[in-house]
Design an enzyme around this catalytic site. Structure first.
Site, PDB file in Angstrom:
ATOM      1  CG  HIS A  38      -7.838   0.504  -5.125  1.00 22.87           C
ATOM      2  ND1 HIS A  38      -6.571   0.494  -4.582  1.00 22.87           N
ATOM      3  CD2 HIS A  38      -8.387  -0.693  -4.795  1.00 22.87           C
ATOM      4  CE1 HIS A  38      -6.357  -0.658  -3.966  1.00 22.87           C
ATOM      5  NE2 HIS A  38      -7.452  -1.383  -4.075  1.00 22.87           N
TER       6      HIS A  38
ATOM      7  CE  LYS B 212      -2.118  -4.148   3.826  1.00 19.08           C
ATOM      8  NZ  LYS B 212      -2.444  -5.308   3.007  1.00 19.08           N
TER       9      LYS B 212
ATOM     10  NE  ARG C 242     -12.088   2.544  -0.174  1.00 16.48           N
ATOM     11  CZ  ARG C 242     -10.947   2.145   0.361  1.00 16.48           C
ATOM     12  NH1 ARG C 242     -10.835   0.932   0.883  1.00 16.48           N
ATOM     13  NH2 ARG C 242      -9.889   2.924   0.358  1.00 16.48           N
TER      14      ARG C 242
ATOM     15  CE1 TYR D  54      -3.830  -1.654   5.928  1.00 14.33           C
ATOM     16  CE2 TYR D  54      -2.985   0.446   5.145  1.00 14.33           C
ATOM     17  CZ  TYR D  54      -3.516  -0.802   4.887  1.00 14.33           C
ATOM     18  OH  TYR D  54      -3.739  -1.207   3.590  1.00 14.33           O
TER      19      TYR D  54
ATOM     20  CB  THR E  31      -0.918   0.018   1.254  1.00 13.52           C
ATOM     21  OG1 THR E  31      -1.489   1.327   1.399  1.00 13.52           O
ATOM     22  CG2 THR E  31      -0.157  -0.281   2.533  1.00 13.52           C
TER      23      THR E  31
HETATM   24  P1  NAP Z   1     -11.437  -4.427   2.778  1.00 15.90           P
HETATM   25  O1  NAP Z   1     -12.637  -4.099   1.950  1.00 15.90           O
HETATM   26  O2  NAP Z   1     -11.294  -3.794   4.116  1.00 15.90           O
HETATM   27  O3  NAP Z   1     -11.387  -6.023   2.945  1.00 15.90           O
HETATM   28  C1  NAP Z   1     -10.562  -6.637   3.887  1.00 15.90           C
HETATM   29  C2  NAP Z   1     -10.810  -8.139   3.871  1.00 15.90           C
HETATM   30  O4  NAP Z   1      -9.948  -8.763   4.821  1.00 15.90           O
HETATM   31  C3  NAP Z   1     -12.247  -8.545   4.252  1.00 15.90           C
HETATM   32  O5  NAP Z   1     -12.663  -9.551   3.369  1.00 15.90           O
HETATM   33  C4  NAP Z   1     -12.071  -9.101   5.652  1.00 15.90           C
HETATM   34  O6  NAP Z   1     -13.015 -10.078   6.010  1.00 15.90           O
HETATM   35  C5  NAP Z   1     -10.702  -9.743   5.531  1.00 15.90           C
HETATM   36  N1  NAP Z   1     -10.095 -10.057   6.820  1.00 15.90           N
HETATM   37  C6  NAP Z   1      -9.906  -9.205   7.875  1.00 15.90           C
HETATM   38  N2  NAP Z   1      -9.325  -9.850   8.898  1.00 15.90           N
HETATM   39  C7  NAP Z   1      -9.138 -11.137   8.492  1.00 15.90           C
HETATM   40  C8  NAP Z   1      -8.599 -12.303   9.097  1.00 15.90           C
HETATM   41  N3  NAP Z   1      -8.116 -12.279  10.360  1.00 15.90           N
HETATM   42  N4  NAP Z   1      -8.565 -13.455   8.387  1.00 15.90           N
HETATM   43  C9  NAP Z   1      -9.054 -13.506   7.124  1.00 15.90           C
HETATM   44  N5  NAP Z   1      -9.612 -12.439   6.503  1.00 15.90           N
HETATM   45  C10 NAP Z   1      -9.642 -11.269   7.174  1.00 15.90           C
HETATM   46  O7  NAP Z   1     -10.094  -4.101   1.942  1.00 15.90           O
HETATM   47  P2  NAP Z   1      -9.926  -3.738   0.382  1.00 15.90           P
HETATM   48  O8  NAP Z   1     -10.170  -2.276   0.210  1.00 15.90           O
HETATM   49  O9  NAP Z   1     -10.650  -4.723  -0.431  1.00 15.90           O
HETATM   50  O10 NAP Z   1      -8.354  -3.929   0.209  1.00 15.90           O
HETATM   51  C11 NAP Z   1      -7.804  -5.203  -0.118  1.00 15.90           C
HETATM   52  C12 NAP Z   1      -6.361  -5.250   0.359  1.00 15.90           C
HETATM   53  O11 NAP Z   1      -5.607  -4.228  -0.276  1.00 15.90           O
HETATM   54  C13 NAP Z   1      -6.175  -5.015   1.857  1.00 15.90           C
HETATM   55  O12 NAP Z   1      -5.081  -5.801   2.268  1.00 15.90           O
HETATM   56  C14 NAP Z   1      -5.821  -3.549   1.957  1.00 15.90           C
HETATM   57  O13 NAP Z   1      -5.086  -3.309   3.121  1.00 15.90           O
HETATM   58  C15 NAP Z   1      -5.019  -3.373   0.701  1.00 15.90           C
HETATM   59  N6  NAP Z   1      -5.037  -2.047   0.093  1.00 15.90           N
HETATM   60  C16 NAP Z   1      -6.214  -1.439  -0.145  1.00 15.90           C
HETATM   61  C17 NAP Z   1      -6.209  -0.202  -0.795  1.00 15.90           C
HETATM   62  C18 NAP Z   1      -7.505   0.497  -1.120  1.00 15.90           C
HETATM   63  O14 NAP Z   1      -7.465   1.694  -1.429  1.00 15.90           O
HETATM   64  N7  NAP Z   1      -8.636  -0.195  -1.110  1.00 15.90           N
HETATM   65  C19 NAP Z   1      -4.991   0.381  -1.202  1.00 15.90           C
HETATM   66  C20 NAP Z   1      -3.813  -0.301  -0.947  1.00 15.90           C
HETATM   67  C21 NAP Z   1      -3.836  -1.537  -0.318  1.00 15.90           C
HETATM   68  P3  NAP Z   1     -14.395  -9.740   6.820  1.00 15.90           P
HETATM   69  O15 NAP Z   1     -15.354  -9.302   5.761  1.00 15.90           O
HETATM   70  O16 NAP Z   1     -14.725 -11.012   7.468  1.00 15.90           O
HETATM   71  O17 NAP Z   1     -14.072  -8.632   7.775  1.00 15.90           O
HETATM   72  O1  F7E Z   2      -9.023   8.218   4.502  1.00 15.63           O
HETATM   73  C1  F7E Z   2      -9.355  11.649   5.714  1.00 15.63           C
HETATM   74  C2  F7E Z   2      -8.400  10.712   6.442  1.00 15.63           C
HETATM   75  O2  F7E Z   2      -9.966   6.148   5.504  1.00 15.63           O
HETATM   76  C3  F7E Z   2      -8.567   9.079   3.463  1.00 15.63           C
HETATM   77  C4  F7E Z   2      -7.288   2.205   2.939  1.00 15.63           C
HETATM   78  O3  F7E Z   2      -7.892   1.485   1.894  1.00 15.63           O
HETATM   79  O4  F7E Z   2      -6.183   3.695   1.402  1.00 15.63           O
HETATM   80  C5  F7E Z   2      -7.079   3.648   2.498  1.00 15.63           C
HETATM   81  O5  F7E Z   2      -6.553   4.385   3.606  1.00 15.63           O
HETATM   82  C6  F7E Z   2      -8.264  10.449   4.045  1.00 15.63           C
HETATM   83  C7  F7E Z   2      -7.413  10.416   5.318  1.00 15.63           C
HETATM   84  O6  F7E Z   2      -8.409   6.014   3.499  1.00 15.63           O
HETATM   85  C8  F7E Z   2     -12.603  11.347   7.299  1.00 15.63           C
HETATM   86  O7  F7E Z   2      -7.842  11.347   7.587  1.00 15.63           O
HETATM   87  C9  F7E Z   2     -11.293  12.950   6.641  1.00 15.63           C
HETATM   88  O8  F7E Z   2      -6.455  11.421   5.257  1.00 15.63           O
HETATM   89  O9  F7E Z   2     -10.677   6.831   3.181  1.00 15.63           O
HETATM   90  P1  F7E Z   2      -9.617   6.760   4.190  1.00 15.63           P
HETATM   91  P2  F7E Z   2      -6.850   5.941   3.837  1.00 15.63           P
HETATM   92  O10 F7E Z   2      -6.566   6.238   5.240  1.00 15.63           O
HETATM   93  O11 F7E Z   2      -6.140   6.752   2.808  1.00 15.63           O
HETATM   94  C10 F7E Z   2      -4.871   3.149   1.653  1.00 15.63           C
HETATM   95  C11 F7E Z   2      -4.067   3.252   0.389  1.00 15.63           C
HETATM   96  C12 F7E Z   2      -4.930   1.801   2.245  1.00 15.63           C
HETATM   97  O12 F7E Z   2      -4.056   0.980   2.031  1.00 15.63           O
HETATM   98  C13 F7E Z   2      -5.966   1.554   3.300  1.00 15.63           C
HETATM   99  O13 F7E Z   2      -6.201   0.167   3.462  1.00 15.63           O
HETATM  100  O14 F7E Z   2      -9.499  11.055   4.426  1.00 15.63           O
HETATM  101  N1  F7E Z   2     -10.678  11.781   6.340  1.00 15.63           N
HETATM  102  N2  F7E Z   2     -12.464  12.710   7.249  1.00 15.63           N
HETATM  103  C14 F7E Z   2     -11.467  10.774   6.719  1.00 15.63           C
HETATM  104  N3  F7E Z   2     -11.303   9.436   6.610  1.00 15.63           N
HETATM  105  C15 F7E Z   2     -12.313   8.647   7.089  1.00 15.63           C
HETATM  106  N4  F7E Z   2     -12.195   7.298   6.954  1.00 15.63           N
HETATM  107  N5  F7E Z   2     -13.438   9.174   7.670  1.00 15.63           N
HETATM  108  C16 F7E Z   2     -13.643  10.524   7.816  1.00 15.63           C
HETATM  109  O15 F7E Z   2     -14.656  10.963   8.329  1.00 15.63           O
END
Ligand code: NAP
Ligand code: F7E
Length: 344
Positions: A183, A157, A188, A153, A125
């Protein structure tokens, strides 16, 4: 027929990836955790072709069983405690799942005899970069940029990223790490800022909600569409040699810009007044306060700006994002309007 095992099948990316791999003709297996996971039924209905296996990233024996059942050619490790704010409140769990969980699954691959045959994708990430004072991304962060995570986190990672690299170097395993920038999309989770905003805008339009409360609106992110990013994950595992790749759009926008564009979708122009915790977003026509700051959503340490440079992925994988920022915001708000109308 190739077989793939996806951890994190119930998450945002898990769903997109399951669909993509099924369309490509894979036999798709997904790991589901917990005794009473309410997402099981939803997953079974939405993705009937996915074979679910009960396992948990913190239970290595369950992962070995999953490997023996799926006998996968490819493993995509998407499971994690993925919410940055939550990771500050649950740092040890985050470390166990998001960090050490990767070691558990890599060892499960070795112990089940897949070391030389299984290709592995690790979901790294942009949160591994972090502080601007350590590395300013003038042309966007590349794969070689300095890491300096700013949350439990991000730290977990980074461990996961390095242990994946270590297993690649030590055991010659086909392991690729995708360093993905934010993304989003209709799948989401509501706890992430983009979906929180798109859902609140839809609810405000339908009279179900009065105000949207947010934390730091100055934070800037490189936001793309999740559907585009899973294609990049798959492409990484189709390469002869494993590697690390940034997937990003190369553009960055503030939370404030996201909010403005989302309200535009329902024909509201937001004007900002006040500063810091007193800042408010007001409907320019009616004068109604629609956005407020709630410091509860501030984080103990923040990543102020993320901007990715995807040129390696563009050159080597032929990958590029298709959905731009404004289309992403539109897609999310329109989806949430339909969703919220269906609940009326
Ligand atoms: P997400 O929607 O939060 O999904 C996380 C998944 O992990 C869920 O299916 C959850 O299952 C599962 N999980 C949590 N704890 C677990 C455990 N102990 N054993 C097995 N499964 C477990 O995340 P996402 O947005 O799809 O992202 C996918 C991956 O990419 C994650 O590793 C995230 O950190 C990484 N990532 C995301 C982004 C982004 O912007 N989305 C960017 C960079 C990297 P439950 O449904 O049971 O909770
Ligand atoms: O926050 C600000 C917050 O929680 C984005 C995960 O998928 O992307 C994600 O992490 C920004 C931050 O995503 C609120 O402080 C303001 O600056 O949507 P977010 P994140 O922290 O960037 C990365 C790449 C991952 O790998 C992670 O798994 O928005 N912010 N107000 C807020 N954020 C949240 N959640 N809620 C608020 O009310």
């Amino acid at each position: 027929m190739k077989s793939a095992l996806i951890t994190g099948i119930t998450g945002q990316d898990g769903g997109h990836l399951a669909k993509l791999l099924h369309e490509k003709g894979y036999d798709v297996y997904g790991i589901i955790r917990g005794q009473h996971n309410p997402k099981r039924l939803i997953t079974e209905v939405e993705f009937p072709y996915v074979k679910l296996i009960e396992a948990d990233l913190t239970d290595q024996s369950s992962l070995i069983r999953a490997m023996n059942t799926a006998k996968p050619d490819e493993v995509y490790n998407l499971a994690a405690v993925s919410h940055v704010g939550y990771s500050f409140k649950n740092p040890q769990l985050t470390s166990d799942v998001t960090g050490k969980g990767v070691l558990n699954i890599l060892e499960a691959i070795r112990l089940s005899g897949g070391e030389k045959t299984v290709r592995f994708y690790q979901a790294s990430t942009s949160e591994m970069y972090g502080g601007l004072e350590y590395n300013r991304p003038e042309n966007g962060y590349t794969e070689d940029a300095v890491f300096h995570p700013r949350s439990p986190y991000g730290v977990a990672k980074l461990y996961a990223h390095w242990i994946a690299l270590n297993y690649r170097e030590s055991y010659d395993m086909h392991i690729s790490c995708g360093i993905l920038f934010n993304h989003e999309g209709p799948r989401r989770g509501i706890e992430f800022v983009t979906r929180k905003v798109s859902n609140a805008v839809a609810r405000i339009e339908l009279g179900k909600q009065e105000v949207l409360e947010l934390g730091n609106m100055d934070a800037k992110r490189d936001w793309g569409y999740a559907g585009d990013y899973v294609e990049g994950m798959w492409r990484m595992l189709q390469q002869d040699k494993p590697g690390d790749y940034v997937l990003a759009t190369g553009e960055t926008h503030s939370v404030r810009e996201f909010v403005e564009l989302a309200f535009k979708e329902i024909d509201i122009t937001i004007e900002w007044r006040g500063e810091a915790e007193r800042e408010e977003g007001v409907d320019a026509d009616s004068g109604k306060v629609l956005v407020k700051i709630n410091p509860e959503f501030y984080r103990p340490a923040e990543v102020d700006l993320l901007l990715g440079n995807p040129s390696k992925a563009e050159k080597k994988l032929g990958w590029s994002r298709k959905v731009d920022f404004s289309d992403l915001v539109k897609m999310m708000v329109q989806h949430d309007l339909e969703l919220e109308k269906s609940k009326l």
